[in-house]
Design an enzyme around this catalytic site. Structure first.
Site, PDB file in Angstrom:
ATOM      1  N   GLU A 263      -5.257   2.208  -0.292  1.00  0.00           N
ATOM      2  CA  GLU A 263      -4.632   2.035   0.900  1.00  0.00           C
ATOM      3  C   GLU A 263      -3.078   1.733   0.523  1.00  0.00           C
ATOM      4  O   GLU A 263      -2.789   0.718  -0.189  1.00  0.00           O
ATOM      5  CB  GLU A 263      -5.131   0.651   1.652  1.00  0.00           C
ATOM      6  N   CYS A 300      -0.077  -4.691   6.530  1.00  0.00           N
ATOM      7  CA  CYS A 300      -0.110  -3.307   6.287  1.00  0.00           C
ATOM      8  C   CYS A 300      -0.064  -2.481   7.678  1.00  0.00           C
ATOM      9  O   CYS A 300       0.084  -1.371   7.599  1.00  0.00           O
ATOM     10  CB  CYS A 300      -1.323  -2.750   5.654  1.00  0.00           C
TER      11      CYS A 300
END
Length: 504
Positions: A263, A300
């Site tokens: 990620e 994020c």
């Protein structure tokens, strides 16, 4: 209860020194020395993990579920100490760390429930058809099996939920895969305490000690050695685009390439559609600003870009966001490096032609204040750097001339973790045009909300097309994430007595 940190690596049940140390850089409190990781330690940990796989990879689902619950219990037992050290190292508020610990233990228990149910096995059976013409069909059974030892990289922004015993580790252990964790140097003490909890659970359940190892950071060669080790069969990573891409390339270049589930980065764009902007633009602006600055913007799923049609409603949205951001005091960032990168990102945007700086307070050391910029859709579409993530409380309002420009922006997006629509019923025709575009761009599309806060559940997807993640078919949050560490195996005409117990 109070522990003195030993500053060592945990390799298959033994606390090991390496002869070289690095010093932690806590936000407050005492700094500590920690042993530097080495490729030699990676080799020891990977060898132990492979040895452990021959028992752990074939253990019962009940035994693994008990192990996951034991880890959760041991983490809670050390809870106050973990919170104290985590707060000192990262500057995150104690309440945030307590909540993150609850999420961490909740994930472990959720995976325990999942594997007990057997849903993750995806068992299928095509019975034999010996009389079928023109050719008989054999008996074929299918189930998911663990891939082998897994490497997990701790994340800077989640010292618990995405690190030592976080989602990647929980999913891999649930699947039956031993785990080697590379700890993050932003919170080595927190990592050590969580490793103690896992080690205690291994001893309580009576598992092979190679099921888990923690190698502290300190040098880049540790991560490189880990992803290239021939006994490591998959990697879980949360971090920067540059660092993740370098490790991804190493995984692909191996003689035996392995999956790298990274990620990496996302701006999480938000589209404020016309009717919603007219009816409640100021309210949406306030909510966006609050989400943008939450946790110093170190999520994020931080929504860094807001797209709205130019005009009075856009100005109302912008003014409301500006009011909220202007009242927010500087917040401590996780590391000096993250704070430096945040300032560099803000400086880069300030120098782009056609950018209007609405608020930009000078930041120093690890303290970060919000930045807010505005620009036109035409300028945004002409300069790809404006669509790059800046990790921190920085937002850009993009004003489109019409809905056609909104659609152009959506089509030009890189892969995202999330994309958000703020809409009222009158916006549904435009939303129907945007939805097919956004679902190709993002792993999660949401309406009338803000993406910060990722529910840990069966239906959650935390991933997306590159560069949001390196594998668009995977998620790093929720029970579906276990599939990253499983592979399907078909059994053809195998006698029932020698089949895996779960598929007999």
């Amino acid at each position: 209860m109070s522990f003195k940190l030993n500053g060592k690596h945990l390799i298959a049940g033994e606390w090991v020194d390496s002869g070289e140390t690095f010093r932690s850089q806590p936000s407050s409190g005492e700094a500590h020395d920690f042993a530097v990781g080495t490729p030699g330690l990676v080799d020891r940990a990977a060898e132990a993990a492979e040895e452990a796989f021959w028992s752990y990879g074939y253990s019962s689902r009940a035994e693994r579920a008990a192990f996951l619950r034991a880890i959760a219990g041991e983490i809670d037992r050390l809870g106050d100490e973990i919170t104290r050290i985590g707060h000192e190292e990262t500057g995150l508020p104690e309440a945030r760390l307590v909540g993150e610990r609850g999420r961490t233990t909740g994930q472990l228990k959720l995976f325990a429930d999942l594997i007990e149910s057997g849903e993750h096995l995806d068992i299928r059976h095509d019975p034999a058809m010996p009389d079928r013409e023109p050719a008989p069909r054999p008996d074929i059974r299918l189930m998911q099996r663990p891939v082998g030892p897994v490497a997990v990289f701790g994340a800077s922004n989640f010292p618990l939920a995405f690190s030592t015993a976080g989602g990647d580790s929980a999913a891999a252990l649930a699947a039956g895969c031993p785990v080697v964790v590379k700890g993050h140097s932003a919170h080595p003490g927190t990592g050590e305490l969580v490793a103690r909890a896992i080690d205690a659970a291994i001893k309580r359940i009576g598992l092979h000690p190679g099921v888990f190892s923690l190698i502290q950071g300190g040098r880049r060669d540790v991560g490189e050695a880990l992803v290239q080790h021939p006994l490591i069969k998959a990697v879980g990573f949360t971090g920067s685009l540059s660092g993740g891409r370098a490790l991804f390339d190493l995984c692909a270049a191996r003689p035996e390439p392995i999956p790298f589930f990274g990620e990496l980065g996302s701006t999480n764009p938000m589209f404020v559609l016309p009717a919603a902007a007219k009816a409640r633009g100021a309210g949406i602006g306030k909510g966006w600003a609050t989400s943008l600055a939450m946790g110093a913007g170190q999520f994020c799923t931080n929504p860094g870009i807001a797209v709205v049609l130019e005009g009075p409603d856009a100005e109302s949205f912008k003014a409301a966001a500006l009011e909220v951001l202007g009242s927010i005091e500087p917040q401590t960032m996780l590391t000096d490096g993250i704070a430096d990168a945040y300032r560099a990102g803000a400086s880069r945007i300030e120098q782009v032609d056609g950018i209007e700086a609405l608020i930009g307070t000078a930041c120093s050391d690890r303290r970060a204040a919000p930045y807010l910029f505005a620009t036109t859709a035409e300028r945004f579409l002409a300069d790809d750097t404006l669509a790059e993530e800046v990790f921190g409380p920085l937002g850009i309002v993009v004003k489109a001339k019409d809905t056609g420009e909104m659609e152009q922006i959506a089509r030009g997006l890189h892969g995202q973790l999330t994309a958000t629509l703020h809409l009222d019923e009158a916006d549904h025709p435009l939303a129907r045009k945007l939805m097919p575009i956004l679902e190709r761009k993002a792993g999660r599309v949401l309406a009338n909300g803000f993406p910060t806060g990722v529910e840990v559940s069966s239906a959650m997807v935390h991933g997306g097309p590159y560069p949001a993640s390196t594998n668009f078919g995977a998620t790093s949050v929720g029970t579906l994430s276990i599939r990253r560490f499983l592979r399907p195996v078909s059994y053809q005409n195998i006698p029932a007595a020698i089949l895996p117990e779960d598929i007999r």
